[in-house]
Structure formats: C-alpha cells, structure tokens
Design a protein around this motif. Structure first.
Motif, PDB file in Angstrom:
ATOM      1  N   UNK A   1       0.851  -1.202   0.000  1.00 35.41           N
ATOM      2  CA  UNK A   1       0.000   0.000   0.000  1.00 35.41           C
ATOM      3  C   UNK A   1       0.878   1.241   0.000  1.00 35.41           C
ATOM      4  N   UNK A   2       0.778   2.007  -1.065  1.00 36.36           N
ATOM      5  CA  UNK A   2       1.613   3.204  -1.191  1.00 36.36           C
ATOM      6  C   UNK A   2       0.779   4.455  -1.430  1.00 36.36           C
ATOM      7  N   UNK A   3      -0.546   4.338  -1.296  1.00 34.31           N
ATOM      8  CA  UNK A   3      -1.397   5.501  -1.464  1.00 34.31           C
ATOM      9  C   UNK A   3      -2.293   5.362  -2.676  1.00 34.31           C
ATOM     10  N   UNK A   4      -2.963   6.452  -3.036  1.00 33.77           N
ATOM     11  CA  UNK A   4      -4.036   6.349  -4.026  1.00 33.77           C
ATOM     12  C   UNK A   4      -3.943   7.340  -5.183  1.00 33.77           C
ATOM     13  N   UNK A   5      -2.916   8.194  -5.218  1.00 38.14           N
ATOM     14  CA  UNK A   5      -2.770   9.029  -6.411  1.00 38.14           C
ATOM     15  C   UNK A   5      -2.481   8.110  -7.600  1.00 38.14           C
ATOM     16  N   UNK A   6      -2.531   8.656  -8.808  1.00 38.81           N
ATOM     17  CA  UNK A   6      -2.512   7.771  -9.988  1.00 38.81           C
ATOM     18  C   UNK A   6      -1.301   6.843  -9.993  1.00 38.81           C
ATOM     19  N   UNK A   7      -0.117   7.367  -9.699  1.00 37.07           N
ATOM     20  CA  UNK A   7       1.017   6.434  -9.756  1.00 37.07           C
ATOM     21  C   UNK A   7       1.246   5.705  -8.434  1.00 37.07           C
ATOM     22  N   UNK A   8       1.081   6.390  -7.301  1.00 38.72           N
ATOM     23  CA  UNK A   8       1.201   5.660  -6.017  1.00 38.72           C
ATOM     24  C   UNK A   8       0.147   4.562  -5.973  1.00 38.72           C
ATOM     25  N   UNK A   9      -1.050   4.870  -6.472  1.00 38.55           N
ATOM     26  CA  UNK A   9      -2.120   3.869  -6.518  1.00 38.55           C
ATOM     27  C   UNK A   9      -1.782   2.711  -7.439  1.00 38.55           C
ATOM     28  N   UNK A  10      -0.964   2.980  -8.445  1.00 37.94           N
ATOM     29  CA  UNK A  10      -0.526   1.908  -9.340  1.00 37.94           C
ATOM     30  C   UNK A  10       0.542   1.047  -8.671  1.00 37.94           C
ATOM     31  N   UNK A  11       1.409   1.669  -7.887  1.00 35.64           N
ATOM     32  CA  UNK A  11       2.419   0.889  -7.150  1.00 35.64           C
ATOM     33  C   UNK A  11       1.753   0.064  -6.052  1.00 35.64           C
ATOM     34  N   UNK A  12       0.653   0.601  -5.496  1.00 37.23           N
ATOM     35  CA  UNK A  12      -0.151  -0.159  -4.531  1.00 37.23           C
ATOM     36  C   UNK A  12      -0.570  -1.476  -5.175  1.00 37.23           C
ATOM     37  N   UNK A  13      -0.519  -2.547  -4.396  1.00 42.61           N
ATOM     38  CA  UNK A  13      -0.834  -3.863  -4.959  1.00 42.61           C
ATOM     39  C   UNK A  13      -2.115  -4.443  -4.396  1.00 42.61           C
ATOM     40  N   UNK A  14      -3.139  -3.600  -4.263  1.00 41.58           N
ATOM     41  CA  UNK A  14      -4.395  -4.074  -3.692  1.00 41.58           C
ATOM     42  C   UNK A  14      -5.523  -3.952  -4.707  1.00 41.58           C
ATOM     43  N   UNK A  15      -6.224  -5.052  -4.871  1.00 43.60           N
ATOM     44  CA  UNK A  15      -7.272  -5.132  -5.893  1.00 43.60           C
ATOM     45  C   UNK A  15      -8.302  -4.014  -5.714  1.00 43.60           C
ATOM     46  N   UNK A  16      -8.696  -3.759  -4.465  1.00 42.74           N
ATOM     47  CA  UNK A  16      -9.749  -2.767  -4.229  1.00 42.74           C
ATOM     48  C   UNK A  16      -9.371  -1.384  -4.752  1.00 42.74           C
ATOM     49  N   UNK A  17      -8.077  -1.084  -4.763  1.00 38.55           N
ATOM     50  CA  UNK A  17      -7.635   0.224  -5.253  1.00 38.55           C
ATOM     51  C   UNK A  17      -7.496   0.258  -6.768  1.00 38.55           C
ATOM     52  N   UNK A  18      -7.676  -0.895  -7.421  1.00 37.68           N
ATOM     53  CA  UNK A  18      -7.483  -0.973  -8.873  1.00 37.68           C
ATOM     54  C   UNK A  18      -8.795  -1.151  -9.627  1.00 37.68           C
ATOM     55  N   UNK A  19      -9.578  -2.159  -9.183  1.00 39.35           N
ATOM     56  CA  UNK A  19     -10.782  -2.437  -9.979  1.00 39.35           C
ATOM     57  C   UNK A  19     -11.703  -1.221  -9.938  1.00 39.35           C
ATOM     58  N   UNK A  20     -12.236  -0.902 -11.066  1.00 37.63           N
ATOM     59  CA  UNK A  20     -13.150   0.241 -11.260  1.00 37.63           C
ATOM     60  C   UNK A  20     -12.442   1.595 -11.200  1.00 37.63           C
ATOM     61  N   UNK A  21     -11.131   1.587 -10.949  1.00 40.34           N
ATOM     62  CA  UNK A  21     -10.398   2.859 -10.902  1.00 40.34           C
ATOM     63  C   UNK A  21      -9.439   2.993 -12.085  1.00 40.34           C
ATOM     64  N   UNK A  22      -9.496   2.047 -12.999  1.00 36.50           N
ATOM     65  CA  UNK A  22      -8.617   2.072 -14.180  1.00 36.50           C
ATOM     66  C   UNK A  22      -7.140   2.113 -13.805  1.00 36.50           C
TER      67      UNK A  22
END
Ligand code: PLP
Length: 455
Positions: free
Chosen positions: A151-172
């Motif tokens: 978990x590295x946060x939720x901005x576009x690239x930090x959210x991409x480095x984050x490895x959690x499904x919930x932060x990815x699905x439906x968020x492109x």
C-alpha cells in the motif's frame, strides 16, 4: 439516524463523500463525529470516549492533545503563516526540519524533498527514479516493482504501485510502468510444508526471475514498506529484505523504503529500515512525521541520486517539480517540534518498554478459535481471522466478521481496524501498559462476540 435535517449527521450525509466508506450504507448509518481528543483517547460528539487503538490512520504518534505541537503551530502562524520554497526561496522551519530528518535517517540518504501526504511522497519518489535515470543516461530504466498487497497511497502512480485489488478495480489502475512481485507473508502465502527459509528462497527466486524476464535495463526501482500495514500488517521474515536487496543491487535497481507507517519508532527502532536491515536509496515518510497534526511528508534521497539530479537540473536549467505547500512553514514547524519531542522523551525507549506487552497480549489471542496467526512488531500488530486453523482457511469477506469485531470493539469504547479477514492495532506511541490492557481486553471481548455471531 439522521432524521433531523439540521443535525450534523444529516448535513454530513448531504454534503460529504467519505474516503474508504460504503457510501450507500453510509446514508443509513451516518457518521461517527469526533469532537475532541485527550492523550490516546478521542471523544465523539455525544461525549462517548474511545481509546484510539489505530492512532487515527496509523499516524497520531503523540496522541490527541500534545500542547507543544499546538504552540509550535501558533508561533509559526504568527511569524509567517505561509510561504513556499520554489525558485530558491526558503523558510527556517523547512531548513531545520530537513536537517533534523537527515540526522536520523539511514546512512547514505542526503537530501530532502517535501510533500503533503504519503501518496505524494511516493509519487515523488517514482518521479525521482525517472528523472535520475534520465540524468544518468539510462532512459529505459524506469519501471518500478511493487508487491502484492503493498500500500503506497491512491494518487494515480502511487495507486498503481499499490498492490491491492480494491484500489485498482473500477479505478482504471494500475497505469503502465509497474511490475508486481510477492507479498512476504509466510502464513498467508507459504506453500504446504514450506519452511520460512524455503519461502524466502522462493520469493527471492521469483524476484530474480521477474527481473530477468522483464529485463533489468527496464527496471529502475523496487518499492516496499518494511512492515506492510494496510495490506495486513505483514511482518517479513528476518532475512527477507537483505536477500531481496542483494538481488536488487546486482541488477542496479534502487530500493525505495515506504516508511509512511513504520517511520519514527513504530517498529521499535527509529525506522523500519533499521529493524529489518534495509539500506534504502530513497525513503518516504509522512504520518508520524508531524504526529499527523498537519499534513506533511517527505521523500528523502541518497546523496548519490541528489548529485545526479542536481547536475541534470542544472543542464536543463530547471528542476520543474514541486508542490505549492512543500515544506509549508507551519507544517514543518509542527513536524520539527514532533521530532524534538521524540528525542527529548526518548520515544524509542518507551516503545521498546511497552511493545513487548502489546505483542504478548496479541500472541495470547492466537489461541482464540477465530485467530489463525497473531503477528506484529513494536506497536503494530494484527490477528489473522480464519475459519479453520489447520488448513489456514482465511475467513471469507462475505462473513463480515472482521467489520463486526471492529463494531463490537467500538461499542466497548475501543477503536481497532478490520479488513474482511484480519483485525489490526497500531496505537499512539505514547500508550501505557495499562492502556494496552484496556485496548486488548476490548479486542478480546469483541473477538468473542465475533465468534458467537459467526456460529
Ligand atoms: N504508504 C503507506 C505505507 C501508507 O500506509 C499510506 C497510508 O496509509 C500511504 C503510503 C498513503 O499516505 P496518504 O494517505 O497520506 O496519501
């Protein structure tokens, strides 16, 4: 709950989108409105007291009523309430805070870039990796390896480095440029019969294979939290990081340590890097940097990287990066006072004194029928919830037991956090042994409630 349209609850529902909240359900349940704080406790607007067993969002290290931080903010507000550090301007608090940080960070780190949140600090770390590799003439060496559950946060690239499904699905997300490797939880991801040493061997082998498959010349950095918090309080095996770093070094891949939760004593040493033998090229800090009293974060980079990016910016004629509020003088003054308090009160010694008690109480709950593993280090810990201990069958999310345990603890005046299959504790670092007992007694009773309602 919110029948009076003028109530704060009704106004909240009518006006706010809450982070990490089931927004539809929130229309029925409404908010819990916190009104004041005192030490490790917060009080809601009805006057009910809660022991904040999560230090807010893993962040309020000094508790909720540290007057010195209020005074530091007030002094700076009166002297110079805001200014920036663009274009070579500066302020005394931002200089002093950078110096104070550089005195305590792992060796080799030599310069500080400020930001306002953990996500921004990590985004900034990625951008430094890119700019640095352009500076040294390796423009292809840009991809970043993150980890499953990281978990590295939720901005576009930090959210991409984050490895959690919930932060990815439906968020492109994730966007391109991120590779993914394993989560180092032996309990959750070890294969049947695999020892911890074999597990580490496998993870190291997988990382090596990933790097060789993708091409080391395309990979700039690896990002990891020493202890992954939001992904489940994953405490890595002892030799995991030294082994991983050996692979990274061989392939000339930078190590970014995300210390947003672990930084400033949480794991019993000043940084998680100290506890787990990590030698970072880049380190990010936030949260306890200011005891979360004001938003401030930092990306601390090695002297070697700093030299190259400085020369490159010189060649280009500009370092075209920075946030309006980077090094904000009031936030910096509060963070500086926070670091002074850590030193004066020897917060690390305090953590080392009380943490064994928290860990012992957590470990005792491993005997509970719902608990598969009790894990943690310093003042952070988790209970893994399972339906079957022998097969390590993790509790299904649909059972809703984690959130139920969280709700029952809250009814008892204690705030813990639940994922669908685990519960977490991460209290303010100032917590006493008696307060740890209060926290753990309520958690233990809430687990019994969870068991009764699961049956
Ligand atoms: N990194 C880690 C390890 C975190 O735990 C968090 C937040 O919990 C972040 C980054 C993101 O920080 P922020 O919410 O301040 O953007």
């Amino acid at each position: 709950m919110a029948s009076n349209p003028n109530s704060l609850a009704a106004r909240d529902i009518a006006s706010l989108i809450h982070p990490y909240t089931n927004l539809e359900k929130h229309k029925e349940t409404g908010p819990t409105i916190m009104a004041r704080g005192d030490g490790v406790y917060v009080y809601d607007d009805s006057g009910k007291r809660y022991l904040e067993g999560m230090a807010g969002l893993w962040s309020t290290s000094l508790g909720f009523s540290e007057k010195r931080l209020v005074e530091a903010a007030t002094r700076q507000m009166e002297a110079l309430p805001t200014y920036h550090i663009f274009g070579g301007r500066s302020t005394e608090p931002s200089i002093e805070l950078a110096e104070a940080l550089l005195k305590i960070v792992p060796k080799g780190l030599g310069k500080v870039l400020f930001a306002n949140s953990g996500s921004e600090a990590n985004d900034q770390a990625a951008k430094i990796v890119w700019f640095y590799h352009n500076a040294i003439g390796k423009p292809l060496k840009k991809r970043i390896i993150g980890r499953v559950r990281g978990y590295h946060g939720i901005t576009v690239f930090a959210g991409s480095m984050t490895g959690q499904v919930a932060n990815h699905i439906e968020w492109d997300l994730p966007i391109g440029g991120v590779l993914r490797t394993d989560c180092p939880s032996h309990y959750l991801f070890g294969e049947p019969g695999e020892t911890e040493a074999q597990f580490v061997d496998r993870l190291v082998g997988n990382l090596e294979a990933l790097i060789e498959r993708e091409g080391p010349e395309t990979i700039g950095a690896f990002i990891a939290e020493p202890v992954n918090g939001a992904g489940g309080v994953i405490v890595p095996p002892k030799d995991y990081f030294p082994r991983i770093q050996e692979v990274l070094r061989r392939h000339d891949i930078l190590m970014i340590a995300d210390e947003v939760i672990c930084g400033f004593g949480r794991t019993g040493q000043m940084f998680g890097c100290d506890t787990f033998g990590i030698e970072p090229d880049i380190m990010t800090v936030a949260k306890a940097l200011s005891s979360a009293y004001l938003p401030i974060s930092a990306t601390v980079i090695s002297e070697a990287i700093a030299e190259k990016i400085t020369a490159h910016a010189g060649k280009i004629g500009n370092f075209a990066h920075g946030f309006t509020y980077a090094g904000h003088p009031v936030a910096a003054a509060v963070a500086l006072e926070t670091l002074r308090i850590y030193e004066e009160r020897d917060i690390i010694a305090h953590v080392q004194e009380v943490a064994p008690h928290l860990q012992a109480r957590l470990r005792a709950l491993a005997a509970h029928p719902l608990v598969g593993e009790a894990r943690g280090v310093g003042l952070i810990g988790a209970l893994q919830l399972v339906t079957d201990k022998a097969s390590r069958t993790v509790l299904p999310a649909a059972a809703g037991i984690g959130p139920l345990i969280q709700a029952r603890a809250m009814e008892r005046g204690v705030i813990i956090r639940a994922s669908p299959d685990a519960v977490f504790v991460c209290p303010p670092l100032i917590i006493t042994k008696a307060e740890i007992d209060e926290l753990m007694d309520a958690l233990s009773a809430a687990l019994d409630d969870g068991l009764a309602e699961a049956e």
